[in-house]
Design an enzyme around this catalytic site. Structure first.
Site, PDB file in Angstrom:
ATOM      1  N   HIS A 162     -34.825  25.278 -37.187  1.00 41.20           N
ATOM      2  CA  HIS A 162     -36.068  24.714 -36.644  1.00 41.20           C
ATOM      3  C   HIS A 162     -35.838  23.307 -36.094  1.00 41.20           C
ATOM      4  O   HIS A 162     -36.770  22.503 -36.013  1.00 41.20           O
ATOM      5  CB  HIS A 162     -37.185  24.671 -37.698  1.00 41.20           C
ATOM      6  CG  HIS A 162     -37.492  25.988 -38.321  1.00 41.20           C
ATOM      7  ND1 HIS A 162     -38.484  26.823 -37.862  1.00 41.20           N
ATOM      8  CD2 HIS A 162     -36.914  26.644 -39.366  1.00 41.20           C
ATOM      9  CE1 HIS A 162     -38.522  27.916 -38.597  1.00 41.20           C
ATOM     10  NE2 HIS A 162     -37.570  27.837 -39.515  1.00 41.20           N
ATOM     11  N   SER A 192     -25.917   9.694 -13.037  1.00 41.07           N
ATOM     12  CA  SER A 192     -27.156   9.125 -12.512  1.00 41.07           C
ATOM     13  C   SER A 192     -26.879   8.253 -11.307  1.00 41.07           C
ATOM     14  O   SER A 192     -25.853   7.586 -11.225  1.00 41.07           O
ATOM     15  CB  SER A 192     -27.849   8.303 -13.600  1.00 41.07           C
ATOM     16  OG  SER A 192     -28.985   7.644 -13.088  1.00 41.07           O
ATOM     17  N   LYS A 234     -23.890   6.582 -17.035  1.00 41.20           N
ATOM     18  CA  LYS A 234     -24.487   7.776 -17.627  1.00 41.20           C
ATOM     19  C   LYS A 234     -23.658   9.009 -17.259  1.00 41.20           C
ATOM     20  O   LYS A 234     -23.246   9.183 -16.118  1.00 41.20           O
ATOM     21  CB  LYS A 234     -25.914   7.947 -17.130  1.00 41.20           C
ATOM     22  CG  LYS A 234     -26.745   8.957 -17.916  1.00 41.20           C
ATOM     23  CD  LYS A 234     -28.216   8.854 -17.488  1.00 41.20           C
ATOM     24  CE  LYS A 234     -29.106   9.715 -18.373  1.00 41.20           C
ATOM     25  NZ  LYS A 234     -28.904  11.144 -18.110  1.00 41.20           N
ATOM     26  N   GLU A 286     -25.673  22.664 -17.812  1.00 35.45           N
ATOM     27  CA  GLU A 286     -26.917  22.692 -17.042  1.00 35.45           C
ATOM     28  C   GLU A 286     -26.794  23.712 -15.911  1.00 35.45           C
ATOM     29  O   GLU A 286     -27.729  24.483 -15.638  1.00 35.45           O
ATOM     30  CB  GLU A 286     -27.220  21.305 -16.475  1.00 35.45           C
ATOM     31  CG  GLU A 286     -27.580  20.276 -17.531  1.00 35.45           C
ATOM     32  CD  GLU A 286     -27.626  18.857 -16.983  1.00 35.45           C
ATOM     33  OE1 GLU A 286     -28.179  17.984 -17.682  1.00 35.45           O
ATOM     34  OE2 GLU A 286     -27.110  18.613 -15.872  1.00 35.45           O
TER      35      GLU A 286
END
Length: 468
Positions: free
Chosen positions: A188, A318, A324, A331
């Site tokens: 969870h 980025s 970054k 993805e």
């Protein structure tokens, strides 16, 4: 410079065809009729359909129905296409007339023109080899197109299986290296009992192996062909024994155990086997989506996330935030999987859209299936090479999170009971103090003993309750 044309004639009349095209009038009409996606036929599908024409010529020659010199010319033309030549001559859009008649005629015309030129004839005259009478002898769009779809899927299958197994190999290698790397389990998305990164990654490998097994299980279905059923499964205009003999010839040409289906009409009406394959691909895509999301979670950070693993940096993350780095390969894999799920839904709709003796949705159905297999193959390979090779595990971070997890209170269940262990967990959560410190303070065991308990629980699950 203006393009030159030749004029050909069919049952509808005359029509211009590019002068140097190896295709003919019916293909040219289809190009004008269907300017839809701009996508030419799948390469494996082109080759599979050419193999059918080659096999048919051989069988028809053996039966005495096709003159040997014409059969040989057809075989040689088909061999050139199978070898990868003349791919640019297959120009009919993937979204075309139902069943794939336009593609069938595209193949018939290209082979006929190549054969005729080889025999001293001219492009567009179709003498002595005729696209319908000779190249298409004993065949119909209705049985050649579904067979070609199945053969193309069989050709793609080894590449997809290899990609899945290569990714599984990589996960297994990481699992072996990190068999003793203790980390916090999470259920969870909350702290749970300790586990190891090796167990976590080994589970990814296992499910990928099972997905590959499910894909392989569809191969026998795909090898059952309705070829020889002709227009409606009756075998009209075929030579005696055609269905069995052409299946044997295709088995020889492809190396796959192709055989005639027990019911040729059923194999022409139904896309059941293709739907079974699409379902197995869907199942794989769902698992890959889940695994990709896990990889992104485990690599989240580098300061405010889990940061238990570090994925290879393959590009800046980025255009505005310096330094970054994003989990771009997973993805990408996510996006491909979502698209593949869409293809599966389209295939399901088209599978049930057949009527009576034929499924006219086959061109788009085949295209969706081919895309799903190719896209997944390429995406899995890219994610393996760019996303898993060079992956680093932050063992210190894994251990740190494992030993501060509230879920460690579960280890006390067998010694002090669930309710008392829950109180320890609540105190840890409320105070922010590690469970190990609270356990020591309550005199349940030393911090060193508790740390050893955590290690044993994570690695083999076998723990001895502490004595009080």
């Amino acid at each position: 410079m203006s393009q030159k044309f030749r004029t050909e004639k069919d049952t509808l009349g005359e029509y211009p065809v590019p002068h140097d095209a190896w295709y003919g009038i019916q293909t040219a009409r289809a190009v004008e009729n269907f300017p839809i996606s701009g996508r030419q036929p799948d390469a494996d599908f082109i080759i599979a359909h050419a193999r059918i024409k080659r096999a048919a010529a051989a069988v028809n020659q053996s039966a005495g129905a096709l003159e040997p010199r014409l059969a040989q010319a057809i075989v040689e033309a088909a061999d050139a296409i199978i070898a990868g030549q003349y791919q640019a001559e297959f120009v009919v859009d993937r979204f075309q007339a139902g069943a794939g008649t336009s593609h069938n005629m595209n193949t018939n015309e290209v082979i006929a023109n190549l054969a005729n030129v080889a025999l001293g004839g001219k492009q567009g005259e179709y003498k002595p080899v005729n696209p319908n009478d000779h190249v298409n002898m004993g065949q119909s769009t209705n049985d050649t197109i579904p067979t070609a779809i199945r053969l193309a899927a069989l050709a793609k299958m080894p590449r997809l299986l290899e990609a899945v197994n290569r990714m599984a190999d990589e996960y297994e290698a990481i699992a072996r290296n990190e068999a003793g790397t203790v980390k916090s389990g999470r259920t969870h998305l909350q702290d749970a009992v300790p586990t190891t990164l090796g167990r976590e990654f080994g589970a990814y490998a296992w499910i990928l192996r099972r997905s590959a097994h499910q894909l392989r299980a569809t191969i026998p279905l795909l090898c059952e062909t309705g070829l020889g059923g002709s227009a409606a499964g009756t075998g009209l205009n075929t030579v005696p024994g055609y269905a069995v003999h052409i299946a044997g010839e295709l088995a020889r040409l492809t190396g796959d155990p192709v055989r005639a289906a027990d019911d040729l009409a059923a194999q022409m009406q139904s896309m059941h086997d293709l739907q079974q394959l699409s379902g197995a691909i869907r199942a794989l895509a769902l698992e890959l989506t889940r695994i990709s999301n896990d990889m992104r979670l485990l690599a989240s950070g580098p300061r405010t996330g889990f940061a238990e693993i570090e994925l290879p940096a393959v590009q800046p993350g980025s255009s505005i935030m310096p330094g970054k780095v994003n989990p771009v390969m997973f993805e990408m894999l996510n996006q491909v999987c979502y698209q593949v799920l869409g293809q599966d839904h389209a295939i399901a709709m088209m599978t049930q859209a057949g009527q009576l003796e034929l499924n006219v949705m086959m061109p788009a159905l085949g295209s969706a299936l081919f895309d799903a297999m190719d896209w997944l193959t390429q995406a899995i390979n890219a994610a393996t090479v760019k996303g898993l090779h060079g992956l680093k595990v932050d063992r210190k971070r894994c251990r740190e999170l494992a030993h501060t997890s509230v879920g460690l209170a579960t280890l006390l269940n067998t010694s002090i009971g669930y309710a008392a262990a829950a109180e320890v967990a609540k105190e840890s959560e409320r105070s922010g103090r590690p469970v190990r410190d609270i356990v020591a303070e309550k005199g349940l065991m030393s911090t060193a003993d508790f740390d050893r308990l955590v290690e044993r629980a994570a690695i083999d699950g076998n723990i001895t309750p502490p004595r009080r």
